[in-house]
Design an enzyme around this catalytic site. Structure first.
Site, PDB file in Angstrom:
ATOM      1  N   SER A 248     107.797  48.634  21.218  1.00  0.00           N
ATOM      2  CA  SER A 248     107.124  49.605  22.212  1.00  0.00           C
ATOM      3  C   SER A 248     106.432  50.502  21.139  1.00  0.00           C
ATOM      4  O   SER A 248     106.400  49.959  20.239  1.00  0.00           O
ATOM      5  CB  SER A 248     108.000  50.758  22.805  1.00  0.00           C
TER       6      SER A 248
ATOM      7  N   LYS B  62     103.215  50.379  27.107  1.00  0.00           N
ATOM      8  CA  LYS B  62     104.472  50.579  26.612  1.00  0.00           C
ATOM      9  C   LYS B  62     105.219  51.489  26.503  1.00  0.00           C
ATOM     10  O   LYS B  62     106.252  51.325  26.287  1.00  0.00           O
ATOM     11  CB  LYS B  62     103.939  51.610  24.888  1.00  0.00           C
TER      12      LYS B  62
ATOM     13  N   ASN C 182     108.750  41.434  20.279  1.00  0.00           N
ATOM     14  CA  ASN C 182     107.893  42.023  19.633  1.00  0.00           C
ATOM     15  C   ASN C 182     106.568  42.023  19.824  1.00  0.00           C
ATOM     16  O   ASN C 182     106.225  43.282  19.432  1.00  0.00           O
ATOM     17  CB  ASN C 182     108.251  41.533  17.937  1.00  0.00           C
TER      18      ASN C 182
ATOM     19  N   TYR D  52      97.124  50.472  26.913  1.00  0.00           N
ATOM     20  CA  TYR D  52      97.777  50.550  26.072  1.00  0.00           C
ATOM     21  C   TYR D  52      98.768  51.470  26.102  1.00  0.00           C
ATOM     22  O   TYR D  52     100.453  50.840  26.109  1.00  0.00           O
ATOM     23  CB  TYR D  52      97.489  50.390  24.599  1.00  0.00           C
TER      24      TYR D  52
END
Length: 311
Positions: free
Chosen positions: A169, A202, A113, A198
């Site tokens: 994600s 992800k 997480n 970023y």
């Protein structure tokens, strides 16, 4: 138009058909939540504790973790356990996994997480990787790799024959791209914005999750990835103030952010989620086509594995 509309609908999802009250009794289940001391991770840990799971909170700061553990105890009457884990330092990842393995014989659910979002470009991991890719992807890859033996053995001993790895994600994965030359600091990396880096990280979460599902699904590991939604958390601390205000205009409380990963990690439906991508709230959704590219996934897995061989 398709991606833009899909991302918009994920930002304003319909009412969830899954709620925290739907989580079954988790007595006897052992769970790790990375980044469980704050935000979505803390809310996830809270729901797990309320349903009798034994929860380890993976975090960098003992002080912040203990503060969260005390707060969770006051809210739930249950006590979580601290696991020192700095995902931006591969040696810390190794020691964190070793500490867990010295204490437990089972691991039923791993919530990958934790994450960082758009930090300054000059911020790198201890080993010199882009902070976002190094933390969000490489750190979680290594942590999961070290825990694979206990995950597989737990699956074999479980009545369902399964354990779950839930990878957080973002909607940013939908527009992410992969450039191997930017994973470590380089001229190519310096040409990208923190936002692009970023999105790349992800997307990396999704690719890793799907490849984990392909490689270990037949050994009882159910791996899924998800967009938790636009949520009010400390993750946005690096955003410029004016950008944060725009983002917060369409944002949801942290209680909502935990729903989709709790659905994946605890529900009976979660047993069908190997290789799936989930969207708010507790729904299946479309993913970046690059997330389904098996050749790219194998290449990325090989690269990630090479990085941790000498740790």
């Amino acid at each position: 138009m398709g991606i833009a509309w899909s991302m918009y609908t994920e930002s304003y999802p319909p009412r969830s058909k899954f709620n925290v009250e739907d989580i079954p009794d988790l007595s006897g289940k052992v769970v790790i939540v990375t980044g469980g001391n704050t935000g979505i991770g803390k809310e996830t840990a809270k729901a797990l504790l309320l349903h009798n799971a034994k929860v380890y909170i993976g975090a960098r700061s003992p002080e912040k973790a203990e503060e969260a553990i005390q707060d969770l105890k006051e809210q739930t009457g249950k006590e979580a356990f601290f696991l020192k884990l700095d995902l931006a330092d591969l040696k810390s990842v190794k020691s964190g996994a070793e500490e867990y393995l010295s204490k437990e014989k089972e691991l039923h659910i791993l919530f990958n997480n934790a994450g960082v979002m758009v930090p300054p470009l000059d911020m790198l991991t201890t080993q010199g990787y882009d902070l976002q890719f190094g933390t969000n992807v490489l750190g979680h890859f290594y942590f999961t790799k070290l825990l694979l033996p206990i995950l597989v053995s737990t699956a074999k001993a479980s009545p369902s024959g399964n354990v779950r790895v839930v990878n957080t994600s973002s909607s940013a994965s939908r527009v992410g791209k992969i450039n191997f030359n930017t994973f470590k600091d380089s001229p190519a990396r310096r040409k990208l914005s923190p936002t692009a880096l970023y999105g790349q990280s992800k997307l990396g979460n999704v690719i890793f999750s799907n490849e984990l599902a392909r490689r270990y699904g037949d050994q009882g590991i159910i791996s899924s990835s998800l967009n938790p939604g636009n949520i009010v958390t400390n993750l946005m601390r690096h955003l410029p103030n004016f950008v944060r205000k725009i983002v917060e205009f369409g944002i949801h409380p942290v209680t909502k952010g935990a729903l989709t990963q709790l659905w994946a990690g605890t529900s009976d439906e979660g047993l069908k989620m190997n290789g799936k991508y989930l969207i708010p709230w507790a729904r299946y959704g479309p993913q970046n086509p690059l997330g389904l590219d098996e050749a790219l996934a194998k290449e990325l897995w090989t690269w990630l594995d090479e990085q941790v061989q000498a740790v």
